[in-house]
Design a protein around this motif. Structure first.
Motif, mmCIF file in Angstrom:
data_model
loop_
_atom_site.group_PDB
_atom_site.id
_atom_site.type_symbol
_atom_site.label_atom_id
_atom_site.label_comp_id
_atom_site.label_asym_id
_atom_site.label_seq_id
_atom_site.Cartn_x
_atom_site.Cartn_y
_atom_site.Cartn_z
ATOM 1 N N LYS A 216 0.854 -1.187 0.000
ATOM 2 C CA LYS A 216 0.000 0.000 0.000
ATOM 3 C C LYS A 216 0.895 1.243 0.000
ATOM 4 O O LYS A 216 1.525 1.559 1.012
ATOM 5 C CB LYS A 216 -0.915 0.005 1.230
ATOM 6 N N CYS A 218 1.905 5.344 -0.610
ATOM 7 C CA CYS A 218 1.327 6.658 -0.311
ATOM 8 C C CYS A 218 2.309 7.747 -0.717
ATOM 9 O O CYS A 218 3.527 7.568 -0.615
ATOM 10 C CB CYS A 218 1.031 6.745 1.193
ATOM 11 N N LEU A 234 -2.543 5.975 -2.227
ATOM 12 C CA LEU A 234 -3.007 7.126 -1.457
ATOM 13 C C LEU A 234 -2.221 8.373 -1.838
ATOM 14 O O LEU A 234 -1.022 8.300 -2.127
ATOM 15 C CB LEU A 234 -2.817 6.884 0.046
ATOM 16 N N LEU A 236 -1.914 12.019 0.138
ATOM 17 C CA LEU A 236 -2.363 12.749 1.314
ATOM 18 C C LEU A 236 -1.697 14.120 1.402
ATOM 19 O O LEU A 236 -0.564 14.304 0.947
ATOM 20 C CB LEU A 236 -2.032 11.952 2.584
ATOM 21 N N TYR A 263 -0.494 7.739 9.432
ATOM 22 C CA TYR A 263 -0.107 6.335 9.291
ATOM 23 C C TYR A 263 -1.117 5.423 10.010
ATOM 24 O O TYR A 263 -1.555 4.399 9.445
ATOM 25 C CB TYR A 263 1.294 6.108 9.867
ATOM 26 N N ARG A 265 -4.156 5.906 10.620
ATOM 27 C CA ARG A 265 -5.457 5.930 9.950
ATOM 28 C C ARG A 265 -5.441 5.110 8.661
ATOM 29 O O ARG A 265 -6.413 4.433 8.321
ATOM 30 C CB ARG A 265 -5.861 7.374 9.653
ATOM 31 N N HIS A 266 -4.318 5.174 7.893
ATOM 32 C CA HIS A 266 -4.299 4.575 6.552
ATOM 33 C C HIS A 266 -3.430 3.321 6.440
ATOM 34 O O HIS A 266 -3.568 2.570 5.479
ATOM 35 C CB HIS A 266 -3.825 5.616 5.535
ATOM 36 N N PHE A 268 -0.331 2.601 5.528
ATOM 37 C CA PHE A 268 0.498 2.392 4.343
ATOM 38 C C PHE A 268 1.831 1.791 4.763
ATOM 39 O O PHE A 268 2.285 1.982 5.895
ATOM 40 C CB PHE A 268 0.713 3.714 3.598
#
Length: 353
Positions: A216, A218, A234, A236, A263, A265-266, A268
């Motif tokens: 994942k 970002c 992502l 951000l 970090y 929250r998502h 990645f």
């Protein structure tokens, strides 16, 4: 009718001083009141003489600034002017990234200028490193035969001046500066060198996915805010956008807390980011520790040589050959015909090994 003798005498005296180099190009002349008193002539006579000198392009009047000696075209033809915001940029007191890029570009420009038998001059345009405090007389010699290299939109207040002078310009921009709509009337006339944003996105995401096998990915970088995120999972906004300069430890703590919150929250595991200039940076620790991220998050930075070469564990980064970019700007200016040029800079992965 015979021309006024006093007027012609003033014109000839100033012409001799200017063409002989006694009056240096770019130097500011005394005010009309001071000159009239010094030469013991009427103000109308002096204004008439100055008008003739201006028509012959020996002097220039800048409203609100004064009257300046102009450089002659025969000098400018073989000169390329590299603009600096202030002298300290070379001494690395403004910010490492900007200083590094500027020095690399200037080095490349000087090497290529020597090959092309061109002289590279540098002009620090502001004594205070503020673009609302421009030393206009330092630019007064630029005209339609002038050639200028400009790096970043910090110099935007100069663009109208350069356009009116008919000066050839090679403008270098990075990231979301490339799409500044207010600059299109200028970049559409100039040489515009910029990074290939889509190539940056592809290279960065491909590296994180293939070299680090991230699941994942970002991107968090102010330079590319609002740009197409490409194949990243992502995109951000950077933490603490309201903080321009990290001058207190509270700024550092807030940045780390907000980045760590992103970090959590998502979740990645691969991150492409532009590292801010933290107030305190501990080079005995890893970059992840300095940023408040777990070590399992794999990082790829944006033009961050100091953070990568001085850390115990070096971090790879997206970079550009800025020395070659400076050389390319010189080559493009030398052969510029007035037709606008758009040139995209390709990125590469610098592993700092």
């Amino acid at each position: 009718m015979r021309p006024p003798a006093k007027r012609d005498k003033i014109v000839n005296e100033f012409k001799a001083r200017i063409l002989s180099g006694v009056a240096a190009p770019g130097s500011r002349m005394p005010t009309e009141q001071e000159l009239a008193h010094r030469l013991n002539v009427a103000r109308d006579t002096l204004r008439d003489a100055l008008r003739i000198l201006e028509e012959e392009q020996l002097i220039e009047r800048i409203p609100g600034k004064g009257t300046f000696i102009r450089a002659q075209e025969k000098e400018q033809g073989n000169v390329i002017t590299f603009l600096l915001p202030c002298a300290d940029i070379i001494a690395d007191r403004i910010g490492y990234r900007t200083s590094l890029i500027t020095r690399e570009m200037l080095c490349g420009a000087m090497i290529e200028g020597n090959k092309q038998k061109l002289r590279i001059e540098t002009i620090a345009v502001s004594p205070t490193n503020r673009n609302d405090d421009i030393d206009w007389h330092s630019l007064s010699h630029l005209n339609e035969s002038g050639k200028v290299i400009v790096f970043t939109l910090w110099y935007q207040p100069l663009f109208q001046f350069l356009k009116e002078r008919g000066t050839s310009v090679a403008l270098v921009t990075l990231g979301n500066e490339n799409r500044c709509c207010g600059c299109r009337e200028f970049t559409d006339r100039w040489i515009h060198l910029h990074d290939d944003i889509s190539a940056v996105m592809r290279e960065a995401d491909h590296f994180l996915c293939t070299e680090y096998e991230c699941g994942k990915t970002c991107i968090i970088t102010r330079n590319y805010t609002g740009e197409d995120q490409g194949s990243f999972d992502l995109s951000l906004n950077a933490p603490c956008p309201e903080i321009v300069f990290f001058t207190r430890k509270e700024h550092d703590r807030k940045y780390r807390e907000e980045l760590n919150a992103l970090y959590r929250r998502h979740r990645f595991d691969g991150l492409f980011l532009q590292v801010p200039y933290l107030h305190r940076f501990d080079y005995s620790r890893t970059l992840n520790e300095n940023l408040g991220l777990p070590e399992k998050v794999r990082l790829l930075t944006y033009c961050e040589t100091p953070y990568s070469t001085r850390l115990p564990q070096r971090v790879p980064g997206i970079n550009f050959n800025f020395r070659e970019l400076g050389a390319e700007a010189v080559r493009r200016l030398k052969n510029f015909t007035g037709k606008p040029v758009d040139y995209a800079i390709k990125p590469f992965i610098d592993s700092f090994q």
